[in-house]
Enzyme design. Sequence first.
Site, PDB file in Angstrom:
ATOM      1  N   GLN A 177       1.357  -9.942  -6.321  1.00 43.08           N
ATOM      2  CA  GLN A 177       0.742 -11.286  -6.389  1.00 43.08           C
ATOM      3  C   GLN A 177       1.678 -11.983  -7.443  1.00 43.08           C
ATOM      4  O   GLN A 177       1.198 -13.532  -7.505  1.00 43.08           O
ATOM      5  CB  GLN A 177      -0.673 -11.356  -6.889  1.00 43.08           C
ATOM      6  CG  GLN A 177      -1.444 -10.802  -6.232  1.00 43.08           C
ATOM      7  CD  GLN A 177      -1.749 -11.731  -4.874  1.00 43.08           C
ATOM      8  OE1 GLN A 177      -1.552 -12.709  -4.543  1.00 43.08           O
ATOM      9  NE2 GLN A 177      -2.564 -11.086  -3.682  1.00 43.08           N
ATOM     10  N   THR A 236       0.961  -1.174   0.081  1.00 40.29           N
ATOM     11  CA  THR A 236      -0.007  -0.014   0.035  1.00 40.29           C
ATOM     12  C   THR A 236       0.895   1.265   0.001  1.00 40.29           C
ATOM     13  O   THR A 236       0.811   2.060  -0.722  1.00 40.29           O
ATOM     14  CB  THR A 236      -1.056  -0.096   1.126  1.00 40.29           C
ATOM     15  OG1 THR A 236      -1.823  -1.149   1.117  1.00 40.29           O
ATOM     16  CG2 THR A 236      -1.911   1.284   1.435  1.00 40.29           C
ATOM     17  N   HIS A 284       4.342 -10.085   2.993  1.00 37.53           N
ATOM     18  CA  HIS A 284       3.339 -11.141   3.724  1.00 37.53           C
ATOM     19  C   HIS A 284       2.868 -12.042   2.484  1.00 37.53           C
ATOM     20  O   HIS A 284       1.813 -12.734   2.982  1.00 37.53           O
ATOM     21  CB  HIS A 284       2.508 -10.380   4.583  1.00 37.53           C
ATOM     22  CG  HIS A 284       1.535  -9.675   4.093  1.00 37.53           C
ATOM     23  ND1 HIS A 284      -0.011  -9.963   4.020  1.00 37.53           N
ATOM     24  CD2 HIS A 284       1.352  -8.094   3.748  1.00 37.53           C
ATOM     25  CE1 HIS A 284      -0.640  -8.875   3.204  1.00 37.53           C
ATOM     26  NE2 HIS A 284       0.216  -7.999   3.226  1.00 37.53           N
ATOM     27  N   SER A 334       5.214  -6.804  -1.535  1.00 36.91           N
ATOM     28  CA  SER A 334       4.841  -7.009  -0.185  1.00 36.91           C
ATOM     29  C   SER A 334       5.130  -8.466   0.510  1.00 36.91           C
ATOM     30  O   SER A 334       4.759  -9.210  -0.103  1.00 36.91           O
ATOM     31  CB  SER A 334       3.390  -6.715   0.108  1.00 36.91           C
ATOM     32  OG  SER A 334       2.836  -6.619   1.341  1.00 36.91           O
ATOM     33  N   CYS A 393      -9.113  -7.072   1.797  1.00 38.99           N
ATOM     34  CA  CYS A 393      -9.298  -5.680   2.283  1.00 38.99           C
ATOM     35  C   CYS A 393     -10.939  -5.217   1.620  1.00 38.99           C
ATOM     36  O   CYS A 393     -11.239  -4.217   2.283  1.00 38.99           O
ATOM     37  CB  CYS A 393      -8.418  -4.690   1.605  1.00 38.99           C
ATOM     38  SG  CYS A 393      -7.279  -5.227   0.577  1.00 38.99           S
ATOM     39  N   ASN A 395      -5.012  -9.762  -8.118  1.00 38.15           N
ATOM     40  CA  ASN A 395      -5.518 -10.700  -7.051  1.00 38.15           C
ATOM     41  C   ASN A 395      -6.723 -11.114  -6.692  1.00 38.15           C
ATOM     42  O   ASN A 395      -6.734 -12.223  -5.853  1.00 38.15           O
ATOM     43  CB  ASN A 395      -5.155  -9.685  -5.795  1.00 38.15           C
ATOM     44  CG  ASN A 395      -5.964  -8.392  -6.176  1.00 38.15           C
ATOM     45  OD1 ASN A 395      -5.689  -7.487  -6.921  1.00 38.15           O
ATOM     46  ND2 ASN A 395      -6.893  -8.092  -5.032  1.00 38.15           N
TER      47      ASN A 395
HETATM   48  N1  PLP Z   1      -1.592  -4.847  -4.192  1.00 39.99           N
HETATM   49  C1  PLP Z   1      -1.792  -6.229  -4.450  1.00 39.99           C
HETATM   50  C2  PLP Z   1      -2.295  -6.857  -5.794  1.00 39.99           C
HETATM   51  C3  PLP Z   1      -2.483  -6.965  -3.156  1.00 39.99           C
HETATM   52  O1  PLP Z   1      -3.069  -8.109  -3.451  1.00 39.99           O
HETATM   53  C4  PLP Z   1      -2.468  -6.359  -2.066  1.00 39.99           C
HETATM   54  C5  PLP Z   1      -2.806  -7.075  -0.743  1.00 39.99           C
HETATM   55  O2  PLP Z   1      -3.865  -7.761  -0.816  1.00 39.99           O
HETATM   56  C6  PLP Z   1      -1.813  -5.013  -1.917  1.00 39.99           C
HETATM   57  C7  PLP Z   1      -1.592  -4.380  -3.114  1.00 39.99           C
HETATM   58  C8  PLP Z   1      -1.786  -4.435  -0.518  1.00 39.99           C
HETATM   59  O3  PLP Z   1      -0.567  -5.144   0.069  1.00 39.99           O
HETATM   60  P1  PLP Z   1      -0.086  -4.560   1.669  1.00 39.99           P
HETATM   61  O4  PLP Z   1      -1.189  -5.216   2.659  1.00 39.99           O
HETATM   62  O5  PLP Z   1       1.076  -4.956   1.974  1.00 39.99           O
HETATM   63  O6  PLP Z   1      -0.408  -3.213   1.820  1.00 39.99           O
END
Ligand code: PLP
Length: 382
Positions: free
Chosen positions: A179, A70, A201, A199, A323, A150
Amino acid sequence: MIYFDNGATTPLYPEVVESMKQVLGNYYGNPSSLHHLGVQADKLLEQSRELAAKFLGVNPGEVIFTSGATESNNTAIKGVAFQYGKRGKHIITSAIEHSAVYDTCIQLRDHFGYELTILPVDKDGMVRIEDLKNAVREDTILVSIMYINNEVGSIQPIAEIGKVLRDYPKILFHVDAVQAFGKIPVEPSKVGVDLLSLSAHKFHGPKGIGLLYVRKGIKLLPLMAGGGQEGNYRSGTENLAGIVGMVKAMRITLEKLNHQSNELSQARKVLWNGLQQLEGCYLNTPEQGSPHILNFSLPGLKSEVVLHALEDEGIYVSTKSACSSKSGLPSRVLSAMGLDDERAKSSIRVSLSYLNTLDEARQFNETITKLVPQIKKMLNVK
Ligand code: PLP
């Protein structure tokens, strides 16, 4: 328990936990401090940066550590918009971006006077190169397109987009590769990408840590003003344990990509075949999509009902992206692919990792094949 919600987040590799414990216990110095403890921490930070850069095939100076995708996405998009806003105010993105990109672009449009072109996608969730070419303008400063979606796992033609944009050296190209890392090769400098977000995680690293690749020479107005860490792109004392954990997870994940990617694709294939045979089930995922994501709908059955019925059997899946799953609205991504509300509201995402097995995929098929007629009977759905 079968964990099939790896698109939302993944469990940590035990080796990652071990490395992080070492750092938390022994490297508490601030990397900016001049004394021995600071120097030690800084050395570890820079070693981690070198490794992260090596894993992406880029230079260490091009890697900025952030708190996750994010932040990486916001830093890239707003950083470009505010740095190069005098050159032009037009941004191009797609209708299927994660909200960390999509809503950032909307914010720039609605509150900062930028103009936005949102590219549509086809029924497989793919951006069309022709649409991109037609959208480019004299005042375009940024194109932001994700690598792998995603929700449905469509793999965007990033190399082709990079090739098109080579003719426009003043347009920067940002890719949300959250992803994609570990599922397909991610090498930004080879495919003409200027900025790329990851990211930890999503590939068995810790939450709250990520990175942004920024091609050498690109300036970004920093979102975080402060102590000037991370080459002044991102101030704030570095999360060293998170960084070391992420780099460890990168190493393990890339080993798995090299040696186990077939297993992942096979597990998806087993699920694909099983779901194709399930009566009343529609696959929303392109057959050639990412090896770890599969999305399907069971019209007439609300996603939540199926999700919780699977949960009662010890299987964890999701409805859409983690989210936005609580919003109750049909998925923006599925709607953009032309699916009607009924299909968009009854969708389920299964997302795999290298820790899943073929047996789990078979067990999933057996369970859902048993459950769906039971739920339909109970709810009196045809
Ligand atoms: N972008 C994509 C394609 C994602 O799948 C996600 C997480 O769901 C994010 C961005 C956001 O990542 P983070 O939770 O590390 O901020």
